[in-house]
Design a protein around this motif. Sequence first.
Motif, PDB file in Angstrom:
ATOM      1  N   ALA A 248     -42.226  17.326  29.516  1.00 40.68           N
ATOM      2  CA  ALA A 248     -42.855  17.891  30.704  1.00 40.68           C
ATOM      3  C   ALA A 248     -42.599  17.020  31.924  1.00 40.68           C
ATOM      4  CB  ALA A 248     -44.357  18.051  30.467  1.00 40.68           C
ATOM      5  N   GLN A 249     -42.631  15.704  31.746  1.00 42.57           N
ATOM      6  CA  GLN A 249     -42.376  14.803  32.864  1.00 42.57           C
ATOM      7  C   GLN A 249     -40.942  14.935  33.354  1.00 42.57           C
ATOM      8  OE1 GLN A 249     -43.005  10.684  31.957  1.00 42.57           O
ATOM      9  NE2 GLN A 249     -42.464   9.966  34.014  1.00 42.57           N
ATOM     10  N   ALA A 250     -39.992  15.047  32.431  1.00 42.71           N
ATOM     11  CA  ALA A 250     -38.587  15.166  32.831  1.00 42.71           C
ATOM     12  C   ALA A 250     -38.305  16.484  33.527  1.00 42.71           C
ATOM     13  CB  ALA A 250     -37.687  15.015  31.608  1.00 42.71           C
ATOM     14  N   GLN A 251     -38.984  17.545  33.121  1.00 42.88           N
ATOM     15  CA  GLN A 251     -38.705  18.858  33.689  1.00 42.88           C
ATOM     16  C   GLN A 251     -39.476  19.133  34.969  1.00 42.88           C
ATOM     17  OE1 GLN A 251     -39.682  21.496  30.431  1.00 42.88           O
ATOM     18  NE2 GLN A 251     -37.605  21.439  29.620  1.00 42.88           N
ATOM     19  N   HIS A 252     -40.616  18.472  35.156  1.00 44.11           N
ATOM     20  CA  HIS A 252     -41.511  18.871  36.239  1.00 44.11           C
ATOM     21  C   HIS A 252     -41.718  17.788  37.283  1.00 44.11           C
ATOM     22  CE1 HIS A 252     -44.483  21.432  38.076  1.00 44.11           C
ATOM     23  NE2 HIS A 252     -45.424  20.506  38.002  1.00 44.11           N
ATOM     24  N   ALA A 258     -36.967   6.085  42.154  1.00 47.03           N
ATOM     25  CA  ALA A 258     -35.542   6.008  41.866  1.00 47.03           C
ATOM     26  C   ALA A 258     -35.004   4.631  42.212  1.00 47.03           C
ATOM     27  CB  ALA A 258     -34.788   7.080  42.646  1.00 47.03           C
ATOM     28  N   ALA A 259     -34.133   4.125  41.356  1.00 45.58           N
ATOM     29  CA  ALA A 259     -33.495   2.830  41.557  1.00 45.58           C
ATOM     30  C   ALA A 259     -32.142   2.848  40.870  1.00 45.58           C
ATOM     31  CB  ALA A 259     -34.378   1.700  41.008  1.00 45.58           C
ATOM     32  N   ASP A 260     -31.307   1.867  41.177  1.00 41.99           N
ATOM     33  CA  ASP A 260     -30.004   1.746  40.524  1.00 41.99           C
ATOM     34  C   ASP A 260     -30.197   1.194  39.114  1.00 41.99           C
ATOM     35  OD1 ASP A 260     -28.971   2.618  42.876  1.00 41.99           O
ATOM     36  OD2 ASP A 260     -28.164   0.678  43.518  1.00 41.99           O
ATOM     37  N   VAL A 261     -29.675   1.921  38.125  1.00 45.32           N
ATOM     38  CA  VAL A 261     -29.858   1.555  36.721  1.00 45.32           C
ATOM     39  C   VAL A 261     -28.482   1.458  36.074  1.00 45.32           C
ATOM     40  CG1 VAL A 261     -30.920   2.188  34.528  1.00 45.32           C
ATOM     41  CG2 VAL A 261     -32.070   2.760  36.674  1.00 45.32           C
ATOM     42  N   SER A 294     -23.392   2.167  36.798  1.00 46.76           N
ATOM     43  CA  SER A 294     -24.736   2.366  37.337  1.00 46.76           C
ATOM     44  C   SER A 294     -24.920   3.792  37.842  1.00 46.76           C
ATOM     45  CB  SER A 294     -25.013   1.377  38.478  1.00 46.76           C
ATOM     46  OG  SER A 294     -24.974   0.048  38.007  1.00 46.76           O
ATOM     47  N   THR A 295     -26.135   4.278  37.670  1.00 51.95           N
ATOM     48  CA  THR A 295     -26.555   5.556  38.230  1.00 51.95           C
ATOM     49  C   THR A 295     -27.901   5.345  38.901  1.00 51.95           C
ATOM     50  OG1 THR A 295     -26.909   7.905  37.761  1.00 51.95           O
ATOM     51  CG2 THR A 295     -27.764   6.334  36.163  1.00 51.95           C
ATOM     52  N   ARG A 296     -28.325   6.301  39.688  1.00 47.56           N
ATOM     53  CA  ARG A 296     -29.597   6.159  40.403  1.00 47.56           C
ATOM     54  C   ARG A 296     -30.600   7.136  39.809  1.00 47.56           C
ATOM     55  NH1 ARG A 296     -31.274   3.386  44.503  1.00 47.56           N
ATOM     56  NH2 ARG A 296     -33.049   4.065  45.783  1.00 47.56           N
ATOM     57  N   GLY A 297     -31.771   6.587  39.463  1.00 42.00           N
ATOM     58  CA  GLY A 297     -32.797   7.433  38.882  1.00 42.00           C
ATOM     59  C   GLY A 297     -33.994   6.631  38.425  1.00 42.00           C
ATOM     60  N   ASP A 298     -34.841   7.283  37.632  1.00 47.54           N
ATOM     61  CA  ASP A 298     -36.038   6.661  37.089  1.00 47.54           C
ATOM     62  C   ASP A 298     -35.644   5.807  35.896  1.00 47.54           C
ATOM     63  OD1 ASP A 298     -38.452   6.493  35.251  1.00 47.54           O
ATOM     64  OD2 ASP A 298     -39.361   7.412  37.023  1.00 47.54           O
ATOM     65  N   ALA A 299     -35.912   4.505  35.978  1.00 49.96           N
ATOM     66  CA  ALA A 299     -35.484   3.583  34.929  1.00 49.96           C
ATOM     67  C   ALA A 299     -36.150   3.905  33.593  1.00 49.96           C
ATOM     68  CB  ALA A 299     -35.787   2.142  35.347  1.00 49.96           C
ATOM     69  N   ALA A 300     -37.429   4.259  33.612  1.00 45.90           N
ATOM     70  CA  ALA A 300     -38.136   4.541  32.361  1.00 45.90           C
ATOM     71  C   ALA A 300     -37.577   5.795  31.689  1.00 45.90           C
ATOM     72  CB  ALA A 300     -39.630   4.697  32.630  1.00 45.90           C
ATOM     73  N   LEU A 301     -37.316   6.831  32.486  1.00 49.83           N
ATOM     74  CA  LEU A 301     -36.771   8.065  31.913  1.00 49.83           C
ATOM     75  C   LEU A 301     -35.364   7.839  31.375  1.00 49.83           C
ATOM     76  CD1 LEU A 301     -37.956  10.822  34.431  1.00 49.83           C
ATOM     77  CD2 LEU A 301     -38.830  10.382  32.139  1.00 49.83           C
ATOM     78  N   SER A 376     -33.460  17.549  23.260  1.00 47.46           N
ATOM     79  CA  SER A 376     -33.950  18.388  24.361  1.00 47.46           C
ATOM     80  C   SER A 376     -34.521  17.518  25.471  1.00 47.46           C
ATOM     81  CB  SER A 376     -35.005  19.368  23.844  1.00 47.46           C
ATOM     82  OG  SER A 376     -36.123  18.674  23.305  1.00 47.46           O
ATOM     83  N   ILE A 377     -35.168  16.399  25.117  1.00 45.13           N
ATOM     84  CA  ILE A 377     -35.635  15.454  26.132  1.00 45.13           C
ATOM     85  C   ILE A 377     -34.445  14.818  26.843  1.00 45.13           C
ATOM     86  CG2 ILE A 377     -36.845  13.267  26.464  1.00 45.13           C
ATOM     87  CD1 ILE A 377     -38.714  14.068  24.209  1.00 45.13           C
ATOM     88  N   VAL A 378     -33.408  14.475  26.100  1.00 48.36           N
ATOM     89  CA  VAL A 378     -32.198  13.917  26.700  1.00 48.36           C
ATOM     90  C   VAL A 378     -31.591  14.897  27.705  1.00 48.36           C
ATOM     91  CG1 VAL A 378     -29.838  13.166  26.223  1.00 48.36           C
ATOM     92  CG2 VAL A 378     -31.699  12.437  24.731  1.00 48.36           C
ATOM     93  N   ALA A 379     -31.494  16.169  27.313  1.00 46.90           N
ATOM     94  CA  ALA A 379     -30.926  17.184  28.214  1.00 46.90           C
ATOM     95  C   ALA A 379     -31.772  17.342  29.469  1.00 46.90           C
ATOM     96  CB  ALA A 379     -30.799  18.517  27.476  1.00 46.90           C
ATOM     97  N   ALA A 380     -33.116  17.322  29.315  1.00 45.05           N
ATOM     98  CA  ALA A 380     -33.994  17.485  30.472  1.00 45.05           C
ATOM     99  C   ALA A 380     -33.896  16.286  31.415  1.00 45.05           C
ATOM    100  CB  ALA A 380     -35.435  17.665  29.999  1.00 45.05           C
ATOM    101  N   ILE A 381     -33.838  15.069  30.873  1.00 46.44           N
ATOM    102  CA  ILE A 381     -33.728  13.877  31.718  1.00 46.44           C
ATOM    103  C   ILE A 381     -32.382  13.860  32.434  1.00 46.44           C
ATOM    104  CG2 ILE A 381     -33.646  11.360  31.710  1.00 46.44           C
ATOM    105  CD1 ILE A 381     -35.594  11.376  29.391  1.00 46.44           C
TER     106      ILE A 381
END
Length: 416
Positions: A248-252, A258-261, A294-301, A376-381
């Motif tokens: 739900a967090q990844a989809q919504h 966001a940071a460089d990861v 590196s990509t930019r996004g949520d480090a935890a996700l 499915s979580i991987v695809a959503a993130i």
Amino acid sequence: MPSFYGRGPNVARTAPVILLLGQAGHAGGMIGLRKGTVGLRFAILYAGVFLMSGIGLLALTFLLAAGGRSSLPVGRQPLTEGSLDEVYQRSRHLQEQLAEVNAQHSRQLLIGSLLALMVLTVVSLLVGRALAHRTLRPLRVITAATRRISADNLDQRLSISGPADEVKDLADTIDGLLGRLEASFAAQRRFVANASHELRTPLATMRASLDVAVAKSDVAQQTLTLGDRLRTQLDRVDQLLDGFLMLAQAQHSALTDAADVDLAQLVAQAVTDLTAGIAAKRLSVTEDLRPGMSTRGDAALLARMVENVLDNAVTHNEEDSWISVETFRAGAEVRLVVQTGGGVLDQRDVDRLAQPFERLGADRTGSENGSGLGLSIVAAIAAAHGGRLELFARSQGGLRVSITLPSVPVPAEARA
């Protein structure tokens, strides 16, 4: 004034040509109407109407011309008996000349009219195509805007401006449908997230009560065995709820932090965390982790995404098998590719793995390990970060998982 149109023979020569043009126009129009696009069908329809009208006008002109009569002026001079034969011969000669002139002019008029009709038919086809293109422009705008809208951006609207016509009504209807879909998707995601969160409290209470019950000294062995089984099932439910919350967090949720990861660092950490599972199955792990991926996004996700992919590679792998992990750059994207050994899989079954609760069967999933939400979580993130997940069944056996994400531009001094 003498008429320059012939009679019956000229009309007889004209009719087959008109009929042939009519049949050709009708056949071409039918083929275009059946196989072409809407704009092409409109253009052919416009040209067909013009062609039929031109043919009808041309036929009417020749029919009316055929009804005219040629006449010769009659002199008022008195005729004598000796000159009567001469007058008849001269009159016959003039009639023959006039008939020849009429026939020649009729042929020229017919050829000129047919050429003009063909040229104007081509012009009408081009003009009709241009008019149809302009008329259908709002529909192309609606189609392009609708294609850009997916489940991840249902908040977008067409917002077509213009007069209150059928096209505007269609756009407003699609906007209303998108609004209802957005509300439905949002309600579904809120329900999943809220239900998962609310179920954690009674789940924690049940686990605490079970721990207190089995901790007593006078508990029978049968009760302890039952307690272990219940604790295992509670752990599975807790894992399932955690997967629901993450999905739900990844989809919504918006990516506010966001940071460089660096994907290579996430992979190295995930492999370290899975050392025990890798050793238990005696798996051989090959790493090709290039720096600067590196990509930019949520480090935890993103960390959860990498962890799920590698955990899936370990959990659903065969003993004494292997895992290959690599990161590399492809243009403006970075890719994480994880490959595993195993039996040959059906690509149709593999395509379903990105859907929640989809598995390949007991021969691959082993036991009841896993909740069926990992990929499915991987695809959503990945989708939340503007990337994509691709699953391939390897022809030699096993699975190939590829994650593609937008890359962070590398500074010029780093490339040097």
